[in-house]
Design an enzyme around this catalytic site. Structure first.
Site, mmCIF file in Angstrom:
data_model
loop_
_atom_site.group_PDB
_atom_site.id
_atom_site.type_symbol
_atom_site.label_atom_id
_atom_site.label_comp_id
_atom_site.label_asym_id
_atom_site.label_seq_id
_atom_site.Cartn_x
_atom_site.Cartn_y
_atom_site.Cartn_z
ATOM 1 N N CYS A 1 -2.218 8.303 3.718
ATOM 2 C CA CYS A 1 -1.813 8.331 2.152
ATOM 3 C C CYS A 1 -3.075 8.759 0.681
ATOM 4 O O CYS A 1 -3.626 8.440 0.021
ATOM 5 C CB CYS A 1 -1.398 6.684 1.802
ATOM 6 S SG CYS A 1 0.232 5.989 2.674
ATOM 7 N N GLU B 1 0.657 -1.040 0.211
ATOM 8 C CA GLU B 1 0.201 0.443 -0.230
ATOM 9 C C GLU B 1 0.853 1.381 -0.212
ATOM 10 O O GLU B 1 2.261 1.629 0.842
ATOM 11 C CB GLU B 1 -1.023 0.114 1.163
ATOM 12 C CG GLU B 1 -2.474 0.558 1.068
ATOM 13 C CD GLU B 1 -1.617 1.709 2.333
ATOM 14 O OE1 GLU B 1 -1.265 1.630 3.033
ATOM 15 O OE2 GLU B 1 -1.636 3.665 1.613
HETATM 16 C C1 SIN Z 1 -2.779 5.308 5.397
HETATM 17 O O1 SIN Z 1 -2.482 6.273 5.406
HETATM 18 O O2 SIN Z 1 -1.794 3.983 5.436
HETATM 19 C C2 SIN Z 1 -3.598 4.225 5.911
HETATM 20 C C3 SIN Z 1 -4.996 5.519 6.284
HETATM 21 C C4 SIN Z 1 -6.231 4.965 6.225
HETATM 22 O O3 SIN Z 1 -5.906 3.547 6.797
HETATM 23 O O4 SIN Z 1 -7.376 5.323 6.782
#
Ligand code: SIN
Length: 527
Positions: free
Chosen positions: A334, A300
């Site tokens: 992210c 991810e």
């Molecule tokens: C992430 O920023 O990698 C994960 C964000 C989320 O699970 O909401």
């Protein structure tokens, strides 16, 4: 003891698009500094949750070379404590241990693993105040957000406990009368999962991977980020209390030796799976290393989410969604909006209502009750957002508010709104990972889809409209793994979390347990 270091209040009422507003905002900052009343356990109710060693084969251990990594509070720049600087030797040992533990853990029943995961889940609930406090101290996010993260993190354990008992196989009718076809699912390979996790969700990014791995019957080696290791270690302490056997979870803490540790995790043939959340360049490097033994990989990686406001949207709802989406965790997620595209006829209205909300934020130490937004994780993060702001301004964008770091201790950046950001600005091509809302005007649906998809990554995308036809069209057209229509918050344990293009491989949450299992086909012949 409460650490009250920075209590910053950014209040403004103006919504004009001039740089003068920035000066007014700065002049009204209230900056109060308090020394931290330091205790060895950071003010936790249960001091034994603060673990400062790595964890291998059921034992808390120091680095063989005796090295230490210092961990700092980003709100105060004060040292919170240390964890061991481990290296290749400890990593090999952790992998060997996990490999041994896999032999018995993979044979336990799904119901047994369900029960242990539910105990682990209950312990996370019971200790939510301490776990949230640790998150706030090492990551900086406000306590209320840290509690939200703890609930989110725990929900992965609950979800995967429930998934463990539903890893059904299949019976496939055969074209041959003497054969019966059966498919079963088995924990991946013979060993375990390497888990490399980021600092923005110090707890949830562990449980999203670990919950799935344990439920599937895998064992794990975790490499937490050096910025936020205490959350990972506290979780392991609770997993231990829940009864998860020695060797099933191992933790290697490292900073200076990260390259050799990462390489070993990706190349060691005992490791059958690598799972990573973090930046796209690091993801690519790990993917290449993992290719040497054809490991299963889930990634991810970075996003660059578009947030589109069409002229038929409920503008109040769009502003609420924008605030939640862009400024959660001070923009360090992210999935947060990186580029705002607002249709011409509602542009001014949306911009001024957004600015009004942002002006009411209180930036400060996450332990202070009235803080709405905490610091960025470190100085490098401040430098990046500043680069994006300066670049956009140099290309003709207008500063609505914020635009620079908050002077004094702590890595605080002013919540920032820029308008008239041109599509060639850096913020449109790179993930900012900070509290910067960059607004760009558009005229047509076709034009905005082209703008939104003009990026090498595709994690999440958001848009607001009341036209149901447009909802379908735009949701289908966006090149992303996850779409939020008329909402700025999509994260839940139950969803298939992941991206397309250079945002990643595989899905977490939802049926993500499959990523930790192999499908095995068995033909029953001679009937
Ligand atoms: C992430 O920023 O990698 C994960 C964000 C989320 O699970 O909401």
């Amino acid at each position: 003891m409460a650490s009250r270091i920075a209590s910053l209040s950014l209040r403004a009422t103006a919504t004009s698009t001039t740089a003068t507003l920035k000066n007014k905002l700065l002049a009204r900052n209230q900056f109060a500094v308090y020394r931290m009343a330091s205790t060895s356990a950071l003010g936790l109710k249960d001091a034994s949750l603060l673990r400062t060693q790595g964890y291998i084969d059921g034992k808390w251990v120091d680095a063989q070379g005796g090295g230490k990594i210092k961990v700092f509070n980003p709100a105060t720049e004060e040292e919170l404590g240390t964890v061991p600087e481990m290296g290749l030797a400890e990593t090999k040992q952790a992998i060997e241990t996990a490999s041994q533990a896999f032999k018995t853990w993979s044979k336990t029943t799904p119901k047994h693993r369900h029960d242990l995961l539910m105990k682990f889940y209950a312990l996370m609930q019971e200790h939510q105040d301490d776990l949230a406090r640790i998150i706030t101290l090492e990551n900086g996010k406000p306590l209320v957000e840290a509690k939200g993260e703890n609930a989110y993190a725990a929900s992965f354990l609950e979800w995967f406990a429930e998934e463990a008992v539903r890893t059904y196989g299949e019976v496939i009718p055969s074209p041959f009368p003497h054969i019966r076809n059966v498919v079963v699912k088995q924990p991946i390979g013979v060993v375990f999962s390497s888990i490399l996790t980021p600092w923005n969700f110090p707890s949830a990014m562990i449980t999203r991977k670990l919950g799935a791995a344990l439920a599937a019957g895998c064992t794990a080696v975790i490499k937490p980020p050096p910025e936020t290791p205490f959350s990972a270690l506290a979780l392991v302490e609770l997993a231990n209390r829940a009864g998860i056997p020695s060797g099933v979870i191992n933790v290697v803490t490292t900073q200076a030796n990260v390259h050799e540790v990462g390489r070993e995790m990706c190349e060691n043939p005992l490791v059958k799976k690598v799972t990573f959340t973090g930046s796209t360049p690091v993801a690519k490097a790990l993917y290449m290393m993992a290719a040497s033994t054809l490991k299963k990989v889930s990634i991810e990686a970075g996003g660059n989410a578009p947030f589109i406001v069409f002229d038929d949207a409920d503008i109040d709802a769009a502003v609420e969604g924008a605030i939640a989406c862009k400024f959660r965790q001070s923009g360090q997620t992210c999935v947060c909006a990186n580029r705002f595209y607002v249709q011409d006829s509602v542009y001014a209205d949306f911009a001024s209502r957004l600015a009004e909300k942002v002006a009411a934020f209180k930036v400060g130490n996450g332990l202070d009750g009235d803080t709405t937004h905490g610091p960025l994780i470190h100085q490098k993060a401040l430098a990046k957002i500043q680069r994006h702001v300066d670049d956009a301004l140099a290309r003709g964008a207008q500063l609505v508010m914020g635009g620079s770091r908050v002077p004094g201790k702590g890595s605080f950046f002013q919540p920032t709104v820029l308008s008239e950001v041109p599509p060639d600005a850096l913020v449109h091509t790179e993930e900012t990972f900070g509290p910067l809302a960059a607004l760009t005007r558009f005229e047509t649906e076709e034009q905005v889809i082209a703008l939104a998809n003009n990026t090498s990554v595709g994690l999440a995308g958001y848009f607001y409209t009341r036209d149901v036809g447009k909802v379908w069209r735009v949701a289908e057209a966006l090149e992303v793994g996850m779409v939020g229509t008329n909402t700025g918050l999509i994260s839940q344990a139950v969803i298939p979390f992941g991206g397309v293009k250079e945002s990643g491989l595989g899905r977490e949450g939802s049926h993500g347990i499959e990523e930790y299992m192999n499908v095995k086909f068995i033909a029953f012949g001679g009937l």
